[in-house]
Design a protein around this motif. Sequence first.
Motif, PDB file in Angstrom:
ATOM      1  N   LEU A  48      -0.904  11.009  10.610  1.00  0.00           N
ATOM      2  CA  LEU A  48      -2.661  10.739  11.260  1.00  0.00           C
ATOM      3  C   LEU A  48      -2.882   9.768   9.393  1.00  0.00           C
ATOM      4  O   LEU A  48      -2.097  10.329   8.789  1.00  0.00           O
ATOM      5  N   VAL A  49      -3.210   8.821   9.632  1.00  0.00           N
ATOM      6  CA  VAL A  49      -3.698   8.082   8.008  1.00  0.00           C
ATOM      7  C   VAL A  49      -4.548   9.140   7.546  1.00  0.00           C
ATOM      8  O   VAL A  49      -5.099   9.351   7.777  1.00  0.00           O
ATOM      9  N   GLU A  50      -4.480  10.089   6.645  1.00  0.00           N
ATOM     10  CA  GLU A  50      -5.148  10.456   5.088  1.00  0.00           C
ATOM     11  C   GLU A  50      -5.892   9.981   4.312  1.00  0.00           C
ATOM     12  O   GLU A  50      -6.966   9.707   4.454  1.00  0.00           O
ATOM     13  N   LYS A  51      -4.940   9.219   3.864  1.00  0.00           N
ATOM     14  CA  LYS A  51      -4.919   8.189   2.495  1.00  0.00           C
ATOM     15  C   LYS A  51      -4.080   7.159   2.274  1.00  0.00           C
ATOM     16  O   LYS A  51      -3.095   6.809   2.356  1.00  0.00           O
TER      17      LYS A  51
ATOM     18  N   ALA B   2       0.830  -1.613   0.001  1.00  0.00           N
ATOM     19  CA  ALA B   2       0.290   0.043  -0.046  1.00  0.00           C
ATOM     20  C   ALA B   2       0.771   1.224   0.046  1.00  0.00           C
ATOM     21  O   ALA B   2       1.556   1.415   0.525  1.00  0.00           O
ATOM     22  N   THR B   3       0.221   2.851  -0.198  1.00  0.00           N
ATOM     23  CA  THR B   3       0.951   4.035  -0.276  1.00  0.00           C
ATOM     24  C   THR B   3      -0.552   4.001   0.138  1.00  0.00           C
ATOM     25  O   THR B   3      -1.478   4.302  -0.223  1.00  0.00           O
ATOM     26  N   VAL B   4       0.238   4.827   1.115  1.00  0.00           N
ATOM     27  CA  VAL B   4      -0.571   5.468   3.200  1.00  0.00           C
ATOM     28  C   VAL B   4       0.373   7.243   2.827  1.00  0.00           C
ATOM     29  O   VAL B   4       1.882   7.405   2.586  1.00  0.00           O
ATOM     30  N   THR B   5      -0.901   7.382   2.822  1.00  0.00           N
ATOM     31  CA  THR B   5      -0.198   9.571   2.906  1.00  0.00           C
ATOM     32  C   THR B   5      -0.633   9.707   4.185  1.00  0.00           C
ATOM     33  O   THR B   5      -2.146   9.250   4.535  1.00  0.00           O
ATOM     34  N   LEU B   6      -0.012  10.076   4.677  1.00  0.00           N
ATOM     35  CA  LEU B   6       0.284  10.604   6.494  1.00  0.00           C
ATOM     36  C   LEU B   6       0.429  12.210   6.337  1.00  0.00           C
ATOM     37  O   LEU B   6       0.998  13.066   5.748  1.00  0.00           O
ATOM     38  N   LEU B   7      -0.630  12.110   7.224  1.00  0.00           N
ATOM     39  CA  LEU B   7      -0.093  13.801   8.192  1.00  0.00           C
ATOM     40  C   LEU B   7       1.257  13.865   9.240  1.00  0.00           C
ATOM     41  O   LEU B   7       0.318  12.434  10.146  1.00  0.00           O
TER      42      LEU B   7
END
Length: 158
Positions: A151-154, A91-96
């Motif tokens: 924070l997991v955004e996407k 998975a590719t994950v966008t985090l803040l």
Amino acid sequence: MASVEKVPMLAEGYEMLTTELKALRQERPKIVDAIEEARAHGDLSENAEYHAAKERQGQVEATIADLEDKMSRAQIIDPTTLSGDRIVFGATVTLLDDEDKPVKYQIVGPYEADAKKGRITYNSPLGKALIGRKVGDEIEVTVPSGDRFYLVEKIEFV
């Protein structure tokens, strides 16, 4: 007999190992030639070329054995075939981060991790903290520089 532990890997990571293995196998005859040529120079006890060639031969053979082992245990995973609302290998994950700056990582195997390219291994502290999480989850990770909060955004499977 113990079962062989499979190691998850992306297809491109497997391809990188294949390319490296092919290059090393092509180097083998050149090393043998260098050893033969150095032998022809006589006294091997003070022959630097001979010792260098023998050392390189040992390095190449050890690396070939290591690559063959990694490839035999590879479990190739195509992230585009994955789906779901939880973070899994590939998975590719966008985090803040704690300053609300977005950071993007792909969860990969240990042989293809490269933090500069946004690829972290599933068994790294952050990778372990991310596996199984979903959008909206808050994550705390302890790293050498201290605690980090995300924070997991996407979540994407690309």
